[in-house]
Design a protein around this motif. Structure first.
Motif, PDB file in Angstrom:
ATOM      1  N   ALA A 126       0.811  -1.054   0.091  1.00  0.00           N
ATOM      2  CA  ALA A 126       0.104   0.019   0.036  1.00  0.00           C
ATOM      3  C   ALA A 126       0.954   1.182  -0.182  1.00  0.00           C
ATOM      4  CB  ALA A 126      -0.875   0.054   1.396  1.00  0.00           C
ATOM      5  N   GLN A 127       1.980   1.130   0.716  1.00  0.00           N
ATOM      6  CA  GLN A 127       2.872   2.355   0.702  1.00  0.00           C
ATOM      7  C   GLN A 127       3.659   2.630  -0.681  1.00  0.00           C
ATOM      8  OE1 GLN A 127       2.842   4.243   3.625  1.00  0.00           O
ATOM      9  NE2 GLN A 127       4.251   5.689   2.324  1.00  0.00           N
ATOM     10  N   ARG A 128       3.729   1.460  -1.104  1.00  0.00           N
ATOM     11  CA  ARG A 128       4.411   1.573  -2.640  1.00  0.00           C
ATOM     12  C   ARG A 128       3.480   2.121  -3.626  1.00  0.00           C
ATOM     13  NH1 ARG A 128       7.285   0.117   0.611  1.00  0.00           N
ATOM     14  NH2 ARG A 128       7.630   2.433   0.591  1.00  0.00           N
ATOM     15  N   LEU A 129       2.136   1.547  -3.420  1.00  0.00           N
ATOM     16  CA  LEU A 129       1.137   2.021  -4.265  1.00  0.00           C
ATOM     17  C   LEU A 129       0.874   3.425  -4.161  1.00  0.00           C
ATOM     18  CD1 LEU A 129      -1.301  -0.812  -3.961  1.00  0.00           C
ATOM     19  CD2 LEU A 129       0.022  -0.241  -6.197  1.00  0.00           C
ATOM     20  N   LYS A 130       1.025   4.188  -3.280  1.00  0.00           N
ATOM     21  CA  LYS A 130       0.822   5.607  -2.942  1.00  0.00           C
ATOM     22  C   LYS A 130       1.912   6.519  -3.970  1.00  0.00           C
ATOM     23  CE  LYS A 130      -0.762   5.505   1.815  1.00  0.00           C
ATOM     24  NZ  LYS A 130      -0.504   6.071   3.371  1.00  0.00           N
ATOM     25  N   GLU A 131       3.106   5.803  -4.399  1.00  0.00           N
ATOM     26  CA  GLU A 131       3.887   6.536  -5.093  1.00  0.00           C
ATOM     27  C   GLU A 131       3.495   6.453  -6.751  1.00  0.00           C
ATOM     28  OE1 GLU A 131       7.364   4.406  -4.301  1.00  0.00           O
ATOM     29  OE2 GLU A 131       7.265   4.541  -2.180  1.00  0.00           O
ATOM     30  N   VAL A 139      -3.843   0.341 -14.733  1.00  0.00           N
ATOM     31  CA  VAL A 139      -2.906  -0.610 -15.385  1.00  0.00           C
ATOM     32  C   VAL A 139      -2.502  -1.824 -14.319  1.00  0.00           C
ATOM     33  CG1 VAL A 139      -0.880  -1.003 -16.317  1.00  0.00           C
ATOM     34  CG2 VAL A 139      -1.870   0.894 -16.816  1.00  0.00           C
ATOM     35  N   LEU A 140      -2.342  -1.478 -13.082  1.00  0.00           N
ATOM     36  CA  LEU A 140      -2.014  -2.576 -12.197  1.00  0.00           C
ATOM     37  C   LEU A 140      -3.191  -3.240 -11.686  1.00  0.00           C
ATOM     38  CD1 LEU A 140       0.651  -1.497  -9.457  1.00  0.00           C
ATOM     39  CD2 LEU A 140       0.713  -3.249 -11.120  1.00  0.00           C
ATOM     40  N   ARG A 141      -4.360  -2.654 -11.696  1.00  0.00           N
ATOM     41  CA  ARG A 141      -5.638  -3.376 -11.376  1.00  0.00           C
ATOM     42  C   ARG A 141      -5.802  -4.529 -12.455  1.00  0.00           C
ATOM     43  NH1 ARG A 141      -6.859   1.628  -9.285  1.00  0.00           N
ATOM     44  NH2 ARG A 141      -7.301   1.608  -7.170  1.00  0.00           N
ATOM     45  N   GLN A 142      -5.821  -3.990 -13.859  1.00  0.00           N
ATOM     46  CA  GLN A 142      -5.883  -4.668 -14.925  1.00  0.00           C
ATOM     47  C   GLN A 142      -4.949  -5.898 -15.016  1.00  0.00           C
ATOM     48  OE1 GLN A 142      -5.742  -2.092 -17.977  1.00  0.00           O
ATOM     49  NE2 GLN A 142      -7.863  -1.514 -18.040  1.00  0.00           N
ATOM     50  N   ALA A 143      -3.850  -5.690 -14.646  1.00  0.00           N
ATOM     51  CA  ALA A 143      -2.681  -6.663 -14.883  1.00  0.00           C
ATOM     52  C   ALA A 143      -2.788  -7.671 -13.653  1.00  0.00           C
ATOM     53  CB  ALA A 143      -1.248  -6.059 -14.478  1.00  0.00           C
ATOM     54  N   ALA A 144      -3.284  -7.395 -12.515  1.00  0.00           N
ATOM     55  CA  ALA A 144      -3.582  -8.188 -11.463  1.00  0.00           C
ATOM     56  C   ALA A 144      -4.428  -9.265 -11.753  1.00  0.00           C
ATOM     57  CB  ALA A 144      -4.138  -7.558 -10.111  1.00  0.00           C
ATOM     58  N   GLN A 145      -5.573  -9.093 -12.435  1.00  0.00           N
ATOM     59  CA  GLN A 145      -6.497  -9.828 -13.086  1.00  0.00           C
ATOM     60  C   GLN A 145      -5.979 -10.986 -13.863  1.00  0.00           C
ATOM     61  OE1 GLN A 145      -9.586  -7.349 -14.553  1.00  0.00           O
ATOM     62  NE2 GLN A 145     -10.672  -7.262 -12.585  1.00  0.00           N
ATOM     63  N   ILE A 146      -4.900 -10.334 -15.096  1.00  0.00           N
ATOM     64  CA  ILE A 146      -4.059 -11.252 -15.842  1.00  0.00           C
ATOM     65  C   ILE A 146      -3.353 -12.057 -15.371  1.00  0.00           C
ATOM     66  CG2 ILE A 146      -2.714 -11.015 -17.920  1.00  0.00           C
ATOM     67  CD1 ILE A 146      -4.210  -8.107 -18.584  1.00  0.00           C
ATOM     68  N   LEU A 147      -2.695 -11.513 -14.288  1.00  0.00           N
ATOM     69  CA  LEU A 147      -1.639 -12.395 -13.646  1.00  0.00           C
ATOM     70  C   LEU A 147      -2.295 -13.427 -12.755  1.00  0.00           C
ATOM     71  CD1 LEU A 147       0.950  -9.735 -12.220  1.00  0.00           C
ATOM     72  CD2 LEU A 147       1.280 -11.366 -13.904  1.00  0.00           C
ATOM     73  N   GLU A 148      -3.505 -13.178 -12.345  1.00  0.00           N
ATOM     74  CA  GLU A 148      -4.305 -14.044 -11.680  1.00  0.00           C
ATOM     75  C   GLU A 148      -4.669 -15.294 -12.756  1.00  0.00           C
ATOM     76  OE1 GLU A 148      -6.068 -16.497  -8.915  1.00  0.00           O
ATOM     77  OE2 GLU A 148      -4.844 -14.912  -8.572  1.00  0.00           O
ATOM     78  N   LYS A 149      -4.846 -15.019 -13.955  1.00  0.00           N
ATOM     79  CA  LYS A 149      -5.486 -15.856 -14.711  1.00  0.00           C
ATOM     80  C   LYS A 149      -4.205 -16.782 -15.210  1.00  0.00           C
ATOM     81  CE  LYS A 149      -7.201 -16.108 -19.468  1.00  0.00           C
ATOM     82  NZ  LYS A 149      -7.616 -15.349 -20.580  1.00  0.00           N
ATOM     83  N   LEU A 150      -3.012 -16.119 -15.332  1.00  0.00           N
ATOM     84  CA  LEU A 150      -1.715 -16.926 -15.511  1.00  0.00           C
ATOM     85  C   LEU A 150      -1.350 -18.012 -14.573  1.00  0.00           C
ATOM     86  CD1 LEU A 150       0.918 -14.150 -17.048  1.00  0.00           C
ATOM     87  CD2 LEU A 150      -0.348 -16.156 -18.345  1.00  0.00           C
TER      88      LEU A 150
END
Length: 153
Positions: A126-131, A139-150
């Motif tokens: 969460a601290q890193r996301l603030k940056e 983009v990360l929200r979308q990537a999280a879904q794709i990484l979950e699929k992988l």
């Protein structure tokens, strides 16, 4: 005379599947190492911690089912279960229909350890996301879904 080939830019390297695979492998490994450094104060191995979390997800699971879920050999999971049981993080119970088997479930101590582990890692993330910018977070929200699929393929 041998010359070094020109270095490809990171962006060019990401255009191929092989380049993307390499970049993901390196980046995910680095992120995983950083997250492991945020671990709660315990001496569990990564395998023990992953097994404890799997037992939490699949309450009252047999060791054989757990080995299959975690993609490890039954003797390996037996050793991990023994270590977690010895520390009081999981409990073994008789199987409800098969007296030859047992099921394992997480104890209160195991749940507390997992909760603290997750709290510390999520606080760091969460601290890193603030940056990041709002666009990068999208983009990360979308990537999280794709990484979950992988991870399930």
């Amino acid at each position: 005379m041998l010359t070094n080939p020109p270095k490809m830019s990171p962006a060019a390297n990401l255009r191929s599947d092989a380049g993307l695979a390499s970049a993901l492998r390196v980046t995910l490994a680095r992120l995983n190492r950083r997250l492991r450094r945020q671990a709660a104060k315990h001496s569990l191995t990564a395998t023990q911690l992953a097994t404890l979390a799997a037992v939490e997800r699949h309450s009252a699971i047999t060791p054989g089912e757990l080995a299959e879920q975690e993609k490890v050999q039954p003797p390996s999971i037996t050793r991990v279960i023994a270590a977690l049981d010895e520390r009081g993080l999981i409990a073994r119970s008789p199987h409800p229909t098969d007296r030859r088997q047992v099921t394992v479930s997480v104890t209160e101590a195991g749940l507390a350890l997992l909760k603290e582990e997750r709290r510390r890692k999520e606080a760091w993330l969460a601290q890193r996301l603030k940056e990041l910018t709002p666009e990068e977070k999208t983009v990360l929200r979308q990537a999280a879904q794709i990484l979950e699929k992988l991870s399930k393929i």
